[in-house]
Write an enzyme that holds these catalytic residues in place. Structure first.
Site, PDB file in Angstrom:
ATOM      1  N   CYS A 174      -6.854  14.618   0.628  1.00  0.00           N
ATOM      2  CA  CYS A 174      -7.612  15.728   1.225  1.00  0.00           C
ATOM      3  C   CYS A 174      -6.709  16.700   1.969  1.00  0.00           C
ATOM      4  O   CYS A 174      -7.073  17.868   2.172  1.00  0.00           O
ATOM      5  CB  CYS A 174      -8.671  15.187   2.180  1.00  0.00           C
ATOM      6  SG  CYS A 174      -9.846  14.047   1.424  1.00  0.00           S
ATOM      7  N   ARG A 190       3.612  -6.550   6.063  1.00  0.00           N
ATOM      8  CA  ARG A 190       2.395  -7.293   6.396  1.00  0.00           C
ATOM      9  C   ARG A 190       2.031  -8.276   5.290  1.00  0.00           C
ATOM     10  O   ARG A 190       0.885  -8.688   5.165  1.00  0.00           O
ATOM     11  CB  ARG A 190       1.258  -6.309   6.648  1.00  0.00           C
ATOM     12  CG  ARG A 190       1.591  -5.299   7.740  1.00  0.00           C
ATOM     13  CD  ARG A 190       0.476  -4.333   8.025  1.00  0.00           C
ATOM     14  NE  ARG A 190      -0.633  -5.012   8.703  1.00  0.00           N
ATOM     15  CZ  ARG A 190      -1.871  -5.089   8.212  1.00  0.00           C
ATOM     16  NH1 ARG A 190      -2.165  -4.538   7.054  1.00  0.00           N
ATOM     17  NH2 ARG A 190      -2.810  -5.723   8.882  1.00  0.00           N
TER      18      ARG A 190
END
Length: 458
Positions: A47, A74
């Site tokens: 966007c 992670r």
């Protein structure tokens, strides 16, 4: 207990939100996560591309929420530049190809997430793939466009399409100093609005110096002796162009899903249940721009490609595959955009949408201001409301105006989600002070007029 493997196809909003949420709930010893992304970037904001191209966002990396390295830290096995080419549902595995080395491999899964996003509409017109013609779906596209602009001496840009992407890219080109022409096949720009509201957008764009040509069907892209784009042709004339930007919308990218025999809806998007599980498949989930979702106002499935939905889908999928629980009840179709100083917003149904699902309705349109009329820098806005003829239930709201107009659509979005009538809306206890709104907020003024229209219609 054996470690399960979660495979994710697509490394942007829905896919990596799902991966992150699943990892919060289960550690690497319980759940191995492998994600495939064919592009160069993960977890980026598509966007934001028009604002990066236009110069409002100075650096590409500001659009990246989390890098591949951050995901890997992670314990999420993100494999970049690796394209999944086949989903074997019966064998619970996917085939992938490393786009750098060409290496092909199969990866088995216990749980699969399909987050393949959407693909830009690119009709098979002559010259559509010529140098100088650009789509703007991802960061690679944005960088290629900027590279083209840097090497282009001419200053004529043609934008094909006048939806959200089209008007935002028209603004970006205007800020870059280009002479901008927008070719729109519809009656007015912004097909997500009713034509009477789209006409306001057209007038405003003309006043900004953007030439908008409606009912212009592009037939081909013309090239010069060097092979580069030189013009865009419609049925009746040619529009000179040094760069062409395609803003014709997107379609769900479900090529893999269709080949695997997974259920698709009327718009070509995957069909899921409330938990975002693909219908008929207990171990496959899907979210983001590749799915269709329930429209809470019309009661039908729709394809609404927005980053807000994709991130919510990912959170819900990650919760469910990680042993938690979540559902996505549906949408009301809220969207907001801008072109220069003009803000454009809508939620719910247009007149056309209401008629298609058999709803009788009344409309009310008002002109108001963003602040108290006596306060400095107040700006005009137009608000249109649709209400069901018999019950007065709110069906939709459209807003076109200057600063302070766009986000007012959120009032209507909440009212739609709650199933409120326009009469109930008039009693909403909204914040008021002269710098922020008139005594009666414009949305409530429109609701009052809609109440009168409902009563008049009997």
């Amino acid at each position: 207990m054996a470690t399960e493997r979660l495979v994710i196809v697509g490394g942007d909003a829905a896919g990596m939100s799902a991966a992150s949420q699943a990892r919060r709930l289960k550690g690497p010893e319980e759940l191995e996560i492998v994600a495939f992304e064919r592009g160069h970037f993960s977890s980026f904001s598509a966007c934001g591309i028009p604002y990066w191209v236009g110069g409002d966002v100075p650096e590409r990396d500001r659009l990246i929420a989390r890098t591949p390295e951050e995901h890997r830290e992670r314990s999420i096995g993100l494999r970049m530049r690796t394209e999944v080419t086949e989903i074997d549902v019966a064998g619970s595995r996917v085939r992938s190809r490393d786009l750098e080395s060409g290496e092909v491999a199969w990866t088995g899964y216990d749980k699969l997430v399909i987050a393949t996003g959407a693909r830009p509409v690119r009709p098979p017109l002559p010259g559509i793939d010529a140098p100088g013609v650009h789509g703007v779906q991802n960061l690679d596209d944005g960088q290629q466009l900027l590279d083209t602009l840097a090497g282009t001496e001419g200053r004529r840009a043609v934008v094909v399409g006048a939806g959200y992407i089209g008007v935002e890219m028209a603004e970006a080109m205007l800020k870059r100093g280009f002479e901008v022409t927008v070719l729109n096949r519809g009656e007015q720009p912004m097909i997500t609005l009713d034509p009477d509201m789209g006409r306001l957008v057209h007038t405003a764009m003309d006043n900004m110096g953007i030439t908008t040509v409606n009912e212009a069907e592009v037939t081909k892209v013309l090239t010069g002796e060097d092979g580069r784009v030189r013009a865009v042709a419609t049925e009746d004339r040619e529009y000179p162009a040094d760069v062409v930007i395609l803003g014709m919308g997107v379609r769900p990218e479900t090529t893999l899903a269709e080949a695997a025999g997974l259920p698709l809806g009327a718009y070509g998007g995957l069909l899921t249940d409330l938990a975002m599980r693909v219908r008929g498949h207990d171990n496959i989930w899907s979210g983001g721009d590749c799915v269709e979702v329930l429209d809470l106002v019309s009661g039908r499935e729709r394809h609404v490609p927005l980053g807000t939905h994709a991130n919510k889908h990912g959170q819900i999928i990650g919760s469910n595959v990680g042993g938690g629980y979540g559902t996505f009840p549906g949408i009301v179709g809220t969207a907001v955009s801008k072109v220069c100083e003009l803000e454009i917003a809508r939620t719910g149904l247009r007149e056309k949408d209401a008629a298609e699902v058999g709803l009788q309705y009344v409309t009310a349109t008002i002109e108001s201001t963003s602040r108290a009329g006596y306060y400095p820098d107040t700006a005009p806005m137009t608000v249109k409301i649709l209400a069901e003829r018999r019950t007065g239930r709110l069906l939709g709201t459209q807003i076109v105006g200057r600063e302070g107009a766009g986000k007012r659509v959120d009032i209507a979005a909440v009212a739609l989600t709650a199933g409120m009538t326009v009469e109930q809306m008039t009693a909403l206890d909204l914040g008021y002070a002269p710098p922020f709104s008139p005594v009666w907020d414009p949305v409530l003024v429109a609701a009052r007029k809609a109440v009168a229209a409902v009563r008049k219609a009997g």
